[in-house]
Write a protein that holds these residues in place. Structure first.
Motif, short mmCIF file in Angstrom:
data_model
loop_
_atom_site.label_atom_id
_atom_site.label_comp_id
_atom_site.label_asym_id
_atom_site.label_seq_id
_atom_site.Cartn_x
_atom_site.Cartn_y
_atom_site.Cartn_z
N ARG A 135 0.84 -1.21 0.00
CA ARG A 135 0.00 0.00 0.00
C ARG A 135 0.87 1.25 0.00
O ARG A 135 0.61 2.22 -0.72
N LYS A 136 1.95 1.21 0.79
CA LYS A 136 2.84 2.39 0.86
C LYS A 136 3.45 2.68 -0.50
O LYS A 136 3.70 3.82 -0.85
N MET A 137 3.68 1.62 -1.28
CA MET A 137 4.27 1.81 -2.62
C MET A 137 3.20 2.04 -3.69
O MET A 137 3.50 2.10 -4.87
N GLY A 138 1.95 2.10 -3.25
CA GLY A 138 0.85 2.32 -4.20
C GLY A 138 0.58 1.11 -5.08
O GLY A 138 0.04 1.23 -6.18
N LYS A 139 0.96 -0.07 -4.57
CA LYS A 139 0.82 -1.28 -5.40
C LYS A 139 -0.38 -2.13 -5.00
O LYS A 139 -0.49 -3.29 -5.39
N HIS A 140 -1.27 -1.59 -4.15
CA HIS A 140 -2.34 -2.44 -3.61
C HIS A 140 -3.29 -2.97 -4.68
O HIS A 140 -3.72 -4.12 -4.62
N PHE A 141 -3.59 -2.17 -5.68
CA PHE A 141 -4.50 -2.66 -6.74
C PHE A 141 -3.84 -3.81 -7.51
O PHE A 141 -4.46 -4.82 -7.80
N GLU A 142 -2.56 -3.58 -7.82
CA GLU A 142 -1.80 -4.59 -8.59
C GLU A 142 -1.72 -5.92 -7.81
O GLU A 142 -1.93 -7.00 -8.38
N VAL A 143 -1.45 -5.83 -6.50
CA VAL A 143 -1.31 -7.03 -5.68
C VAL A 143 -2.64 -7.79 -5.61
O VAL A 143 -2.70 -9.01 -5.80
N VAL A 144 -3.70 -7.03 -5.37
CA VAL A 144 -5.03 -7.64 -5.27
C VAL A 144 -5.41 -8.30 -6.59
O VAL A 144 -5.90 -9.43 -6.64
N GLU A 145 -5.16 -7.61 -7.68
CA GLU A 145 -5.50 -8.16 -9.00
C GLU A 145 -4.72 -9.45 -9.25
O GLU A 145 -5.27 -10.45 -9.73
N ASN A 146 -3.46 -9.44 -8.86
CA ASN A 146 -2.64 -10.63 -9.06
C ASN A 146 -3.14 -11.79 -8.20
O ASN A 146 -3.25 -12.93 -8.66
N GLN A 147 -3.47 -11.50 -6.94
CA GLN A 147 -3.96 -12.57 -6.06
C GLN A 147 -5.24 -13.19 -6.61
O GLN A 147 -5.41 -14.40 -6.60
N LEU A 148 -6.13 -12.36 -7.12
CA LEU A 148 -7.41 -12.88 -7.63
C LEU A 148 -7.23 -13.59 -8.97
O LEU A 148 -7.81 -14.64 -9.21
N SER A 149 -6.41 -12.99 -9.84
CA SER A 149 -6.34 -13.57 -11.18
C SER A 149 -5.58 -14.89 -11.20
O SER A 149 -5.82 -15.72 -12.07
N THR A 150 -4.70 -15.12 -10.22
CA THR A 150 -3.97 -16.39 -10.20
C THR A 150 -4.71 -17.46 -9.38
O THR A 150 -4.25 -18.59 -9.27
#
Ligand code: PEP
Length: 252
Positions: free
Chosen positions: A133-148
């Motif tokens: 979240r601090k790096m502004g990557k929360h959307f990317e992380v969530v998308e990756n967790q769901l898509s995999t």
């Protein structure tokens, strides 16, 4: 229409007597008819809890299940074992399983498929770490967790999938995502489901929020459009708090 749900994850807390005491307080309370209520005691007490709650609307769910159907996996519990005692859902991918037990998205997909192929519903947890979240990557992380993981599962199994957004930085820390932060990710997740599976499924999938939900903040979080309820840790161990959280979801 999607369901309102409040589920309590008791983790590795409560011995047998404490489990029965908490169950009896919940069983003897008036529960809102429009909220599905679930509790997840230790695996050791699942059968006792099912028997104890037989005349109640509270569903007992498992905190975890193994990713193989049977075999030489000492100490593990299988989908078939859970089904045989009357369990119909398991939490999958809680951040504590991901971090303390190194469960990867690959393992979680394997678990999810095994559950759903055998009629065990899943409450699938996802969520970013504080550093993401601090790096502004929360959307990317969530998308990756769901898509995999869950997005690899065929559409016809989704009626047995509940999602739970649990930002790791808010679990057991007393730190809660603001209602806006929760809504933003829930909407994002729903949109990912929409893009893959269409409007009907995206609108019918319940997405719970988890992370330091307490009686004082539950209403604000549950009132968000895309938040359908909560996966509750610490506050689910105190009957009065858990009941108050259920009531908040009923009124949202
Ligand atoms: C959890 O463990 O799923 C959780 C949300 O815990 P807490 O409510 O204690 O933050």
């Amino acid at each position: 229409m999607r369901k309102k749900i409040v589920a309590g994850n008791w983790k590795m807390n409560n011995n047998l007597i404490e489990t029965e005491l908490l169950l009896s307080k919940l069983k003897n309370s008036n529960l809102a008819p429009n909220v599905e209520v679930m509790v997840s005691p230790s695996n050791l007490f699942l059968k006792t809890s099912i028997d104890f709650l037989s005349s109640s609307k509270i569903e007992v769910v498992s905190q975890n299940v193994h990713n193989k159907s049977n075999g030489a996996y000492t100490g593990e519990i299988s989908v078939g074992m859970l089904k045989s005692i009357g369990i119909n859902k398991s939490i999958i991918g809680h951040s504590e399983r991901r971090s303390h037990f190194q469960e990867s998205n690959e393992t979680l997909l394997e678990k999810s498929k095994l559950c759903l192929e055998n009629g065990l519903g899943i409450i699938f947890c996802f969520g970013e770490e504080l550093s993401d979240r601090k790096m502004g990557k929360h959307f990317e992380v969530v998308e990756n967790q769901l898509s995999t993981t869950v997005l690899q599962i065929s559409k016809n199994k989704w009626q047995n999938i509940i999602l739970a957004y649990e930002p790791v930085w808010a679990i057991g820390t007393g730190e809660t995502a603001s209602p806006d932060q929760a809504q933003e990710i829930h909407q994002f997740a729903r949109n990912i489901i929409f893009k893959k599976f269409g409007k009907e499924l995206s609108e019918n999938t319940s997405i719970l929020y988890g992370g330091s939900v307490k009686p004082k903040n539950a209403s604000d979080i549950f009132s968000q459009t895309d938040v359908d309820g909560g996966l509750i840790g610490g506050a689910s161990l105190i009957a009065e708090d858990f009941l108050s959280i259920i009531e908040s979801n009923s009124e949202s």
